[in-house]
Design a protein around this motif. Structure first.
Motif: not given
Length: 178
Positions: A143-150, A163-178
């Motif tokens: 969570d902290d790393l995603v906040e730092r990245a964004c 900015r939205q694209e990068l934020a979306g990528m951060a969420l997808e990468v950090a909270y994926r299940n595979r």
């Protein structure tokens, strides 16, 4: 990029073979294996090609933070994931004695974990039972790393769509299940 991933892979194997319990080294391995190779360097290359060198420091912070989050999620999936969703067997990191941040933090905190990983053969079932607190700590760190990245993208003039694209990528990468 090639040198960094080779260093990360080498350290990953060496730390597993030697049984080194050092959380900061585990973090560095995650950054070398994934952070720079998969996110930071490709973004830096894109910024260079686009003629936006001022984005280099932003993409370094974003890429390393998100790349570490990517690797930490991969480590969590590798231990706790659903094999069908992950598309790979789970538990392999423990079987191969990989000293992930999850395990390093657990060993640092728990004498029993230190004893379990000092043996030639690991009792992976017992290890799994003792990793809950470290799992929660890794989740908070992600969570902290995603906040730092964004947050890094807020420090430079960047179109809101990017900015939205990068934020979306951060969420997808950090909270994926595979």
């Amino acid at each position: 990029m090639l040198t960094e991933i080779q260093i990360g892979q080498y350290l990953d194997l060496a730390v597993a073979a030697e049984g080194v319990v050092e959380p900061e080294l585990s973090r560095w391995i995650a950054i070398c294996k994934s952070g720079r190779y998969s996110i930071h360097r490709p973004l830096l290359l894109g910024a260079t090609i686009a003629g936006r060198p001022e984005l280099a420091p932003v993409f370094e912070v974003y890429g390393e933070a998100l790349g570490e989050a990517f690797q930490l999620r991969d480590d969590l999936i590798g231990v706790f994931g659903d094999p069908e969703a992950a598309g790979k067997p789970v538990g392999l990191d423990l079987e191969q004695h990989k000293m992930t941040l999850l395990l390093a933090w657990a060993a640092q905190r728990d004498e029993r974990v230190r004893k379990l990983i000092s043996r030639q053969e690991w009792d992976t079932a017992e290890l799994l039972d003792r990793l809950g607190e470290s799992r929660e700590r890794v989740e908070r760190h992600i969570d902290d790393l995603v906040e730092r990245a964004c947050g890094a993208t807020d420090t430079v003039l960047l179109d809101s769509a990017w900015r939205q694209e990068l934020a979306g990528m951060a969420l997808e990468v950090a909270y994926r299940n595979r």
